[in-house]
Design an enzyme around this catalytic site. Structure first.
Site, PDB file in Angstrom:
ATOM      1  N   LYS A  40     -27.656 -40.420   1.850  1.00 15.91           N
ATOM      2  CA  LYS A  40     -28.414 -39.158   1.806  1.00 15.91           C
ATOM      3  C   LYS A  40     -28.216 -38.476   0.448  1.00 15.91           C
ATOM      4  O   LYS A  40     -27.310 -38.862  -0.313  1.00 15.91           O
ATOM      5  CB  LYS A  40     -27.940 -38.241   2.939  1.00 15.91           C
ATOM      6  CG  LYS A  40     -26.440 -37.956   2.931  1.00 15.91           C
ATOM      7  CD  LYS A  40     -25.990 -37.301   4.236  1.00 15.91           C
ATOM      8  CE  LYS A  40     -24.511 -36.962   4.197  1.00 15.91           C
ATOM      9  NZ  LYS A  40     -24.061 -36.360   5.457  1.00 15.91           N
ATOM     10  N   ARG A 134     -22.193 -28.444  15.632  1.00 11.46           N
ATOM     11  CA  ARG A 134     -23.349 -28.515  14.749  1.00 11.46           C
ATOM     12  C   ARG A 134     -24.414 -29.237  15.576  1.00 11.46           C
ATOM     13  O   ARG A 134     -24.789 -28.747  16.629  1.00 11.46           O
ATOM     14  CB  ARG A 134     -22.970 -29.247  13.441  1.00 11.46           C
ATOM     15  CG  ARG A 134     -23.974 -29.093  12.334  1.00 11.46           C
ATOM     16  CD  ARG A 134     -23.480 -29.693  11.013  1.00 11.46           C
ATOM     17  NE  ARG A 134     -23.293 -31.142  11.066  1.00 11.46           N
ATOM     18  CZ  ARG A 134     -22.957 -31.886  10.012  1.00 11.46           C
ATOM     19  NH1 ARG A 134     -22.753 -31.333   8.830  1.00 11.46           N
ATOM     20  NH2 ARG A 134     -22.816 -33.189  10.135  1.00 11.46           N
ATOM     21  N   TYR A 267     -24.182 -16.098 -22.955  1.00 12.71           N
ATOM     22  CA  TYR A 267     -24.683 -14.951 -22.190  1.00 12.71           C
ATOM     23  C   TYR A 267     -23.549 -14.066 -21.701  1.00 12.71           C
ATOM     24  O   TYR A 267     -22.509 -14.558 -21.248  1.00 12.71           O
ATOM     25  CB  TYR A 267     -25.454 -15.440 -20.961  1.00 12.71           C
ATOM     26  CG  TYR A 267     -26.782 -16.081 -21.264  1.00 12.71           C
ATOM     27  CD1 TYR A 267     -27.786 -15.374 -21.943  1.00 12.71           C
ATOM     28  CD2 TYR A 267     -27.064 -17.378 -20.842  1.00 12.71           C
ATOM     29  CE1 TYR A 267     -29.014 -15.967 -22.202  1.00 12.71           C
ATOM     30  CE2 TYR A 267     -28.291 -17.971 -21.093  1.00 12.71           C
ATOM     31  CZ  TYR A 267     -29.259 -17.257 -21.776  1.00 12.71           C
ATOM     32  OH  TYR A 267     -30.471 -17.833 -22.023  1.00 12.71           O
ATOM     33  N   MET A 315     -28.598 -22.717 -18.226  1.00 15.14           N
ATOM     34  CA  MET A 315     -29.407 -23.614 -17.414  1.00 15.14           C
ATOM     35  C   MET A 315     -29.426 -25.032 -17.994  1.00 15.14           C
ATOM     36  O   MET A 315     -29.311 -26.012 -17.262  1.00 15.14           O
ATOM     37  CB  MET A 315     -30.835 -23.081 -17.294  1.00 15.14           C
ATOM     38  CG  MET A 315     -31.681 -23.872 -16.306  1.00 15.14           C
ATOM     39  SD  MET A 315     -33.366 -23.270 -16.150  1.00 15.14           S
ATOM     40  CE  MET A 315     -33.151 -21.783 -15.207  1.00 15.14           C
TER      41      MET A 315
HETATM   42  C1  LIG Z   1     -22.834 -36.897   5.577  1.00 15.69           C
HETATM   43  C2  LIG Z   1     -22.396 -37.440   6.883  1.00 15.69           C
HETATM   44  C3  LIG Z   1     -21.514 -38.530   6.937  1.00 15.69           C
HETATM   45  C4  LIG Z   1     -20.821 -39.085   5.717  1.00 15.69           C
HETATM   46  O1  LIG Z   1     -19.765 -38.222   5.401  1.00 15.69           O
HETATM   47  P1  LIG Z   1     -18.679 -38.525   4.258  1.00 15.69           P
HETATM   48  O2  LIG Z   1     -17.622 -37.530   4.523  1.00 15.69           O
HETATM   49  O3  LIG Z   1     -19.358 -38.324   2.960  1.00 15.69           O
HETATM   50  O4  LIG Z   1     -18.216 -39.917   4.451  1.00 15.69           O
HETATM   51  C5  LIG Z   1     -21.224 -39.057   8.170  1.00 15.69           C
HETATM   52  N1  LIG Z   1     -21.767 -38.535   9.308  1.00 15.69           N
HETATM   53  C6  LIG Z   1     -22.591 -37.478   9.288  1.00 15.69           C
HETATM   54  C7  LIG Z   1     -23.143 -36.961  10.568  1.00 15.69           C
HETATM   55  C8  LIG Z   1     -22.926 -36.897   8.086  1.00 15.69           C
HETATM   56  O5  LIG Z   1     -23.735 -35.832   8.080  1.00 15.69           O
END
Ligand SMILES: *Cc1c(COP(=O)(O)O)cnc(C)c1O
Length: 373
Positions: A40, A134, A267, A315
């Site tokens: 991701k 979550r 800045y 930036m």
């Molecule tokens: C992002 C994510 C992972 C991977 O997590 P890491 O700590 O980067 O290994 C695994 N499971 C879920 C549900 C995630 O959102």
């Protein structure tokens, strides 16, 4: 490599190190457990297409992403294995799930009914909330979990949960993690007891594997550690593994100038020269993913010397103190993550200086950088 080709800011990816890390995880995981790398957020800033392809060439066939769009992009780059979307996909995108043959997480029973109403067969992994609170159907709502199997258009191919304190070393965090593990195992057994056996299980992310390597599930959803990085520099892990960082981040010194005592930099006049000094302007900024929190905090490497970021990160540029770098000149490479001579800055260290974790830094960089593999 021609300097001009590398441009103003660039990321170098070491695929040998990725392979090394994959081998390390396969060594510490139970033989039957398969890696399901988290690719991701553009593979944590490493470039999802090329990382996906490299992992595929190493024999990996299962991947997880956060969104349908990330899944679609992975398919477009030629990945044909299983792609699980860990997050929520809105109903208006259900068509994409089908088109790209993506596996969707059933984030709870209500959402599962919505997916079912789409009217076409969809593969899903059932998310179970064992305590993170979550995504996932609450683990104490057993009936809702079981009812997902009755939805005629959903093909449940997996069941999973997520640990929320597996990186922790306090007694409270360890006990909480063990409680989550136990709860997940109990639900899986109850499902088996009902004759529902045709699904894979997974629970651990990076820290789940590194701190609880003896657990036995079908997949491990490893993200950050597969890229050879931990979240924070001081993190203790139980498993004996050697991980090698995959990514380095560099930019260019584009201007060097003398400053006199009392003259400010950048800045907001947040830095003032304490005496005669030499500063360098570097072609990277917060729009490239280097957080503004590094203003007057962060460091970089030039010709094997550690230099300090002075003034506010802009930036597209930032300034460093090059008074101690002999011969610092326009065109020199400035390394923010990686090695230079005997010095090294890890993503974990940069993250700590910015007051965050390496996961956030890596997933935010590279929007404007060139990539070299
Ligand atoms: C992002 C994510 C992972 C991977 O997590 P890491 O700590 O980067 O290994 C695994 N499971 C879920 C549900 C995630 O959102």
């Amino acid at each position: 490599m021609c300097q001009k080709r590398k441009g103003r800011a660039w990321i170098t990816i070491n695929l040998q190190n990725l392979k090394h890390n994959v081998n390390e995880f396969q060594r510490i995981l139970p033989k039957e457990c398969r890696l399901m790398p988290a690719v991701k957020a553009n593979a944590y800033g490493h470039g999802a297409g090329i990382i996906g392809k490299a992992l595929w060439d190493m024999g990996i066939r299962d991947f997880c992403v956060a969104s349908a769009q990330e899944g679609a992009e992975l398919r477009e780059s030629g990945i044909t294995g299983q792609i699980l979307i860990l997050g929520y996909t809105p109903a208006c995108q259900f068509e994409e799930l089908k088109r790209y043959e993506l596996t969707q997480t059933a984030v709870d029973y209500e959402y599962a009914k919505e997916l079912n109403a789409f009217g076409e067969i969809l593969p899903v992994h059932v998310g179970i909330d064992t305590g993170m609170h979550r995504l996932g159907e609450r683990s104490d709502s057993r009936e809702n979990i079981f009812k997902i199997w009755e939805l005629e258009n959903l093909e449940v191919t997996g069941v999973f949960s997520h640990l929320c304190a597996s990186d922790g070393t306090t007694r409270e965090e360890k006990e909480y993690t063990l409680k989550q593990i136990k709860e997940f195992d109990r639900i899986v057994e109850e499902l088996w007891g009902r004759g529902l056996c045709d699904f894979k299980t997974h629970l651990q992310g990076s820290y789940g594997v590194l701190n609880y390597p003896g657990l036995f599930y079908d997949y491990a959803r490893v993200g950050i550690a597969l890229y050879g990085v931990l979240s924070s520099p001081g993190d203790q892990i139980a498993a004996e593994v050697s991980l090698k960082p995959v990514l380095s981040l560099s930019a260019r010194l584009v201007c060097v100038k003398e400053l006199h005592e009392g003259e400010p930099v950048g800045y907001g006049l947040s830095f003032t020269a304490p005496g005669e000094m030499k500063i360098g302007v570097v072609s990277i900024g917060y729009a490239d993913g280097l957080p503004r929190e590094l203003s007057n905090q962060g460091h970089a490497l030039i010709n094997g010397k550690k230099v300090s970021i002075i003034g506010r990160v802009c930036m597209d540029q930032l300034m460093v103190d090059v008074s101690e770098v002999k011969g610092a000149a326009c065109g020199d490479e400035v390394i923010f993550i990686g090695k230079s001579g005997d010095e090294m800055i890890k993503a974990e260290e940069l993250a700590q200086e910015a007051g965050t974790i390496a996961n956030e830094i890596l997933s935010g960089i590279g929007r404007r950088a060139l990539y070299f593999y």
